[in-house]
Write a protein that holds these residues in place. Sequence first.
Motif, mmCIF file in Angstrom:
data_model
loop_
_atom_site.group_PDB
_atom_site.id
_atom_site.type_symbol
_atom_site.label_atom_id
_atom_site.label_comp_id
_atom_site.label_asym_id
_atom_site.label_seq_id
_atom_site.Cartn_x
_atom_site.Cartn_y
_atom_site.Cartn_z
ATOM 1 N N GLN A 261 -110.176 61.480 39.966
ATOM 2 C CA GLN A 261 -111.492 61.595 40.571
ATOM 3 C C GLN A 261 -111.571 60.868 41.910
ATOM 4 O OE1 GLN A 261 -114.651 60.485 37.672
ATOM 5 N NE2 GLN A 261 -112.974 60.276 36.215
ATOM 6 N N MET A 262 -112.434 61.384 42.778
ATOM 7 C CA MET A 262 -112.867 60.665 43.965
ATOM 8 C C MET A 262 -114.312 60.250 43.700
ATOM 9 S SD MET A 262 -110.157 60.747 45.807
ATOM 10 C CE MET A 262 -110.819 60.032 47.311
ATOM 11 N N VAL A 263 -114.603 58.969 43.784
ATOM 12 C CA VAL A 263 -115.928 58.451 43.420
ATOM 13 C C VAL A 263 -116.566 57.815 44.650
ATOM 14 C CG1 VAL A 263 -117.215 56.906 41.900
ATOM 15 C CG2 VAL A 263 -115.129 58.022 41.069
ATOM 16 N N GLY A 264 -117.725 58.350 45.052
ATOM 17 C CA GLY A 264 -118.395 57.818 46.222
ATOM 18 C C GLY A 264 -119.718 57.142 45.911
ATOM 19 N N GLY A 265 -120.173 57.235 44.651
ATOM 20 C CA GLY A 265 -121.443 56.624 44.269
ATOM 21 C C GLY A 265 -121.286 55.691 43.094
ATOM 22 N N ASP A 266 -122.398 55.210 42.575
ATOM 23 C CA ASP A 266 -122.353 54.295 41.434
ATOM 24 C C ASP A 266 -121.938 55.028 40.159
ATOM 25 O OD1 ASP A 266 -123.261 52.440 43.205
ATOM 26 O OD2 ASP A 266 -125.273 52.229 42.326
ATOM 27 N N VAL A 267 -121.278 54.305 39.263
ATOM 28 C CA VAL A 267 -120.933 54.813 37.938
ATOM 29 C C VAL A 267 -121.799 54.073 36.934
ATOM 30 C CG1 VAL A 267 -119.136 55.061 36.196
ATOM 31 C CG2 VAL A 267 -118.565 55.341 38.620
ATOM 32 N N GLY B 158 -104.639 49.225 43.291
ATOM 33 C CA GLY B 158 -103.673 48.448 42.527
ATOM 34 C C GLY B 158 -104.237 47.813 41.279
ATOM 35 N N ASP B 159 -105.561 47.850 41.104
ATOM 36 C CA ASP B 159 -106.174 47.253 39.916
ATOM 37 C C ASP B 159 -106.170 48.254 38.758
ATOM 38 O OD1 ASP B 159 -106.704 44.835 41.116
ATOM 39 O OD2 ASP B 159 -108.758 45.336 41.654
ATOM 40 N N VAL B 160 -106.044 47.703 37.569
ATOM 41 C CA VAL B 160 -106.103 48.488 36.328
ATOM 42 C C VAL B 160 -107.150 47.855 35.423
ATOM 43 C CG1 VAL B 160 -104.844 49.275 34.284
ATOM 44 C CG2 VAL B 160 -103.655 49.081 36.485
ATOM 45 N N GLY B 161 -108.006 48.684 34.845
ATOM 46 C CA GLY B 161 -108.960 48.208 33.856
ATOM 47 C C GLY B 161 -108.731 48.927 32.530
ATOM 48 N N VAL B 162 -108.637 48.183 31.448
ATOM 49 C CA VAL B 162 -108.490 48.766 30.111
ATOM 50 C C VAL B 162 -109.724 48.389 29.305
ATOM 51 C CG1 VAL B 162 -107.132 48.829 27.995
ATOM 52 C CG2 VAL B 162 -105.966 48.666 30.213
ATOM 53 N N THR B 163 -110.593 49.367 29.077
ATOM 54 C CA THR B 163 -111.817 49.138 28.314
ATOM 55 C C THR B 163 -111.548 49.515 26.864
ATOM 56 O OG1 THR B 163 -113.187 49.636 30.245
ATOM 57 C CG2 THR B 163 -114.258 49.714 28.089
ATOM 58 N N LEU B 164 -111.601 48.519 25.988
ATOM 59 C CA LEU B 164 -111.255 48.726 24.583
ATOM 60 C C LEU B 164 -112.432 49.314 23.820
ATOM 61 C CD1 LEU B 164 -109.276 45.412 23.986
ATOM 62 C CD2 LEU B 164 -108.379 47.677 24.546
ATOM 63 N N LEU B 165 -112.190 49.703 22.553
ATOM 64 C CA LEU B 165 -113.226 50.317 21.721
ATOM 65 C C LEU B 165 -114.466 49.426 21.666
ATOM 66 C CD1 LEU B 165 -111.148 51.660 18.695
ATOM 67 C CD2 LEU B 165 -112.144 52.993 20.560
ATOM 68 N N GLY B 166 -115.619 50.050 21.889
ATOM 69 C CA GLY B 166 -116.875 49.307 21.859
ATOM 70 C C GLY B 166 -117.214 48.632 23.169
ATOM 71 N N GLY B 167 -116.317 48.714 24.147
ATOM 72 C CA GLY B 167 -116.564 48.072 25.426
ATOM 73 C C GLY B 167 -117.493 48.895 26.296
ATOM 74 N N THR B 168 -118.247 48.226 27.152
ATOM 75 C CA THR B 168 -119.116 48.906 28.110
ATOM 76 C C THR B 168 -118.762 48.434 29.510
ATOM 77 O OG1 THR B 168 -120.851 47.219 27.991
ATOM 78 C CG2 THR B 168 -120.990 49.057 26.439
ATOM 79 N N HIS B 169 -118.866 49.344 30.468
ATOM 80 C CA HIS B 169 -118.609 48.972 31.855
ATOM 81 C C HIS B 169 -119.254 49.983 32.786
ATOM 82 C CE1 HIS B 169 -114.832 51.647 32.671
ATOM 83 N NE2 HIS B 169 -115.527 52.162 31.688
#
Length: 298
Positions: free
Chosen positions: A23-29, A62-73
Amino acid sequence: MKDIPTYSPPTKVDDVLFNISHQMVGGDVENHAHNECIEITLIFAGKALHHADGRSVIFQKGDVGVTLLGGTHGMSKCTGMELFTVSCSGKPEAMTGFNLNLLSGMRELFSGSKVTRIFHLNSIEFADVYRVMKHLEQLHSSGGHTEPYRGELRSGFAILLCLLARAYARSMPQEAGLSRMERALNYINEHFTEQLDLKYLSHLSALSVSQFIRSFKSSYGSTPINYQLELRFNEASRLLRESNLSISEISYRSGFESSAYFATAFKRKYAMSPREYRKIENAGNKKPHAGKVAQGVK
């Protein structure tokens, strides 16, 4: 209190690997929950403010995020964001028939719930992960649902997990065993595309700025600025060889302040322009001499 929407993967390769998205993301998620899957987010360009676990951090190339089960972001202030997301079950290590938890970092990265773990890939890790992700994207978007396609996707995903586990193991809090100068070196390796803050690096090393510069040069044969510049040149030359990106995009991704400065500095170092370098590399000729590299640093 506002309800938090739950993300559900729109596709499913098998019981372990679900969706792959570029994806290319230009706005808030919008802030959202992952109650049915783990989400792996890999940032390949741009910058944003990532919100999870009650804190906000800069999320960039270069950053990686791993959101585990039940996580919110969620994310805000997204600027030129290019990212991949991969969603999978809560047991990604179980997908191969081989216990991937034997790998350093695998259990630490994927165990637990309701958190997002963020870490940074160095330039070599970034290049490997990018190639694997592009290949997975191509396979996934081809629409092949036969067993050979699913098998190749699963194998590629297993390789991705191994790369991420290795990178996370390197980034895990182990600084007590590192010298203060090694901490500064690791920071430059992981943030070489950013503006170098000598005051921050000297703070990591518990030295004054002038003492830090002298000690760094004594340890690694190069000043911090020159070492960072060498990393930027290495990244730029790799992108010239391995990608079809424009010169201006390569200069940006390598950390140079402008394409004009990049072209001038590159020609001063390699005795040819970036375009000439790319042409020679594509023709398969002998690589130009890359200049002196800081001694003692691998």
